[in-house]
Scaffold this motif. Sequence first.
Motif: not given
Length: 256
Positions: A226-228, A157-159, A232-233
């Motif tokens: 956004s959390v993913h 899902p998006p933010d 990942l970064r």
Amino acid sequence: MGLSLATAERWVERWELQQQRYAVDREERFTVIADVVEHVVAGRAGRPLVVDLGCGPGSLAARLVRRLPEAEIVAVDRDPLLLELGRTHHPDAARYVDAEIGAPGWTDALDLDRPLDAAVSTTALHYLDHATLLRAYRQLAALLRPGGVLVNGDHLPPDEAGPAGIAAHVGRCRAGRQRVFAHEDWRSWWAAVAEDPELADLLAERRRRAEPSGSSTGTAAELPLSVHLDLLRRAGFRQAGPVWQYGESCVLVAVR
């Protein structure tokens, strides 16, 4: 706990149909994942090495090996029943490994002899909580070669800042138009499995494994996209972003 081929074929076919209820444009999403992996391994010497995370009965592995017949695919899952369906119905698609993603020692169980070219997944990683997901992302980054990719097709899902409600609505509309051929859902599939005596031992083992942790296959963390990307970064991936999206259904690619 071996199964007959006829039994495996019957239950995998029913699995494929019921999964259409939950993954918007599921077949296209599989195709996009294969497109990414094919692009990443193009022109490289040696046999491509891919791990399929949360492989279930081998749905993604079977499609990947058709696109990349020279690839070596290691398919990992913690569900003994789904793994046995995969081993029986898609025996040549992958080497199947019984392990829980993110649990201690799970990467050792993969028994890899060289760095991965790609790690792929579909509708599996959203079951991991924040801490486990970060740990798994770091472990995968360590397993991938430079330039290798993690490709995750899932519900992301998006933010809150984005049009989350509209994205969810668009996805539901699309899924509803596809659902005409999917007469069975997740719960009814498992209820029907419980009535098949040939699957009784595997189902008992599945339930035994779930008891100590109280885990539930129906409970998901549902972390936003956004959390993913942030995890990942933090895990060491150079680049990360969606390459395909429809509503909340997304193919996310991270480059090592």
